[in-house]
Design a protein around this motif. Sequence first.
Motif, short mmCIF file in Angstrom:
data_model
loop_
_atom_site.label_atom_id
_atom_site.label_comp_id
_atom_site.label_asym_id
_atom_site.label_seq_id
_atom_site.Cartn_x
_atom_site.Cartn_y
_atom_site.Cartn_z
N ILE A 150 0.86 -1.18 0.00
CA ILE A 150 0.00 0.00 0.00
C ILE A 150 0.90 1.23 0.00
N VAL A 151 1.02 1.86 -1.16
CA VAL A 151 1.94 2.97 -1.33
C VAL A 151 1.27 4.28 -0.90
N ASN A 152 2.08 5.18 -0.36
CA ASN A 152 1.62 6.51 -0.02
C ASN A 152 0.85 7.12 -1.19
N GLN A 153 -0.28 7.74 -0.89
CA GLN A 153 -1.16 8.27 -1.92
C GLN A 153 -0.45 9.27 -2.83
N SER A 154 0.40 10.10 -2.27
CA SER A 154 1.12 11.09 -3.07
C SER A 154 2.08 10.40 -4.04
N VAL A 155 2.72 9.33 -3.59
CA VAL A 155 3.63 8.59 -4.47
C VAL A 155 2.84 7.88 -5.56
N GLN A 156 1.65 7.39 -5.23
CA GLN A 156 0.80 6.78 -6.25
C GLN A 156 0.53 7.76 -7.38
N LEU A 157 0.17 8.98 -7.02
CA LEU A 157 -0.09 10.01 -8.03
C LEU A 157 1.16 10.28 -8.86
N ALA A 158 2.30 10.35 -8.19
CA ALA A 158 3.55 10.61 -8.90
C ALA A 158 3.87 9.50 -9.89
N LEU A 159 3.65 8.23 -9.50
CA LEU A 159 3.94 7.10 -10.39
C LEU A 159 3.06 7.15 -11.64
N GLN A 160 1.80 7.44 -11.45
CA GLN A 160 0.89 7.52 -12.59
C GLN A 160 1.26 8.69 -13.50
N PHE A 161 1.61 9.80 -12.90
CA PHE A 161 2.01 10.99 -13.65
C PHE A 161 3.26 10.71 -14.48
N ILE A 162 4.24 10.06 -13.87
CA ILE A 162 5.49 9.73 -14.58
C ILE A 162 5.19 8.83 -15.77
N GLU A 163 4.38 7.79 -15.55
CA GLU A 163 4.09 6.82 -16.61
C GLU A 163 3.45 7.48 -17.83
N SER A 164 2.65 8.48 -17.61
CA SER A 164 1.94 9.13 -18.71
C SER A 164 2.69 10.30 -19.33
N ASN A 165 3.85 10.64 -18.78
CA ASN A 165 4.57 11.82 -19.28
C ASN A 165 6.06 11.54 -19.52
N LEU A 166 6.37 10.31 -19.91
CA LEU A 166 7.77 9.94 -20.11
C LEU A 166 8.42 10.70 -21.27
N ASP A 167 7.61 11.18 -22.19
CA ASP A 167 8.17 11.91 -23.33
C ASP A 167 8.34 13.40 -23.03
N ASN A 168 7.93 13.81 -21.85
CA ASN A 168 8.04 15.22 -21.46
C ASN A 168 9.09 15.39 -20.36
N SER A 169 9.40 16.62 -20.07
CA SER A 169 10.34 16.90 -18.98
C SER A 169 9.72 16.50 -17.65
N LEU A 170 10.48 15.76 -16.86
CA LEU A 170 10.00 15.31 -15.55
C LEU A 170 11.02 15.70 -14.50
N GLU A 171 10.68 16.65 -13.67
CA GLU A 171 11.56 17.10 -12.61
C GLU A 171 10.88 16.84 -11.26
N ALA A 172 11.66 16.37 -10.32
CA ALA A 172 11.11 16.07 -9.00
C ALA A 172 10.50 17.32 -8.37
N GLU A 173 11.12 18.47 -8.60
CA GLU A 173 10.62 19.72 -8.01
C GLU A 173 9.21 20.04 -8.51
N ASP A 174 8.96 19.82 -9.82
CA ASP A 174 7.65 20.13 -10.38
C ASP A 174 6.57 19.21 -9.82
N ILE A 175 6.88 17.91 -9.73
CA ILE A 175 5.90 16.96 -9.21
C ILE A 175 5.64 17.24 -7.73
N ALA A 176 6.71 17.52 -6.99
CA ALA A 176 6.55 17.82 -5.56
C ALA A 176 5.65 19.03 -5.35
N CYS A 177 5.85 20.04 -6.16
CA CYS A 177 5.03 21.26 -6.05
C CYS A 177 3.56 20.94 -6.34
#
Length: 258
Positions: A150-177
């Motif tokens: 059972i993964v932290n809900q925020s990390v779940q969102l981040a994983l899904q976001f990463i999977e759908s945006n691999l062709d775009n710029s992905l920075e930890a700072e942007d996702i964290a914000c």
Amino acid sequence: MKKIEDYKKSALFFEGCISFITEVSPDTDYYHHCYKLVINLGQSFGCLIDGQTLDGLQGLIINQATPHTLFSPNAKLLVSYIEIDSFRGWQLRGLLNGQAFVNMNCLLSPIQLEHAIPSNYNELPDGILGGFVKVLMESVFIMPPPDSFIVNQSVQLALQFIESNLDNSLEAEDIACAINMSSEHFRYLFVQQMSIPFAHYVKWKRIRKSIAEALSNDNTQVLSYSDFILNHLDSDRVFKKVFGMSRSALLRKSRLLI
């Protein structure tokens, strides 16, 4: 690019696995990206791992951050990389329980390992051979995942976001914000939950996607495609670090079963 709040707050895990048949690589491998399962195909192999030299191996499960060197001249191996965010990856986390490796003879009998993949595997189409690999994995991964699946809900969102945006710029700072978290805390939480740094995770996902898409093209396009996609990943260096071989060896000299 989709907004991170567009995703439903439910875990999305993939049966993420790349398998291929290849000869033993003499190079030292050091993986941060996946768990690794190695099965011999007719000839035992050896491995230098965790300060030990193991001989006569039929199968081995290796933790993601364990340096190791496989050896046995001309041996053919089935190698599977199991992604840490897959259901099987979480099962392996519980199975390894922090150990550097597990000898598969502790999980399956020598007869089971010997007959896991048919001796005529070279004659089988990928679909049928892939079915044998799936059965093998199901016989190994019989234990339920640990409670920490059972993964932290925020990390779940981040994983899904990463999977759908691999062709775009992905920075930890942007996702964290986007999830109302400091970048330092997000990086810490990501490693705590996924056992892998954010940047390494994104790099692996892009490599996997590029291989899958390259293989969907004909052979004349494969190398130029991966040249283009992986140029920003220092492709040859990254491929060798991840797979223990160059891109061309993986895509052209190994039989991949994705």
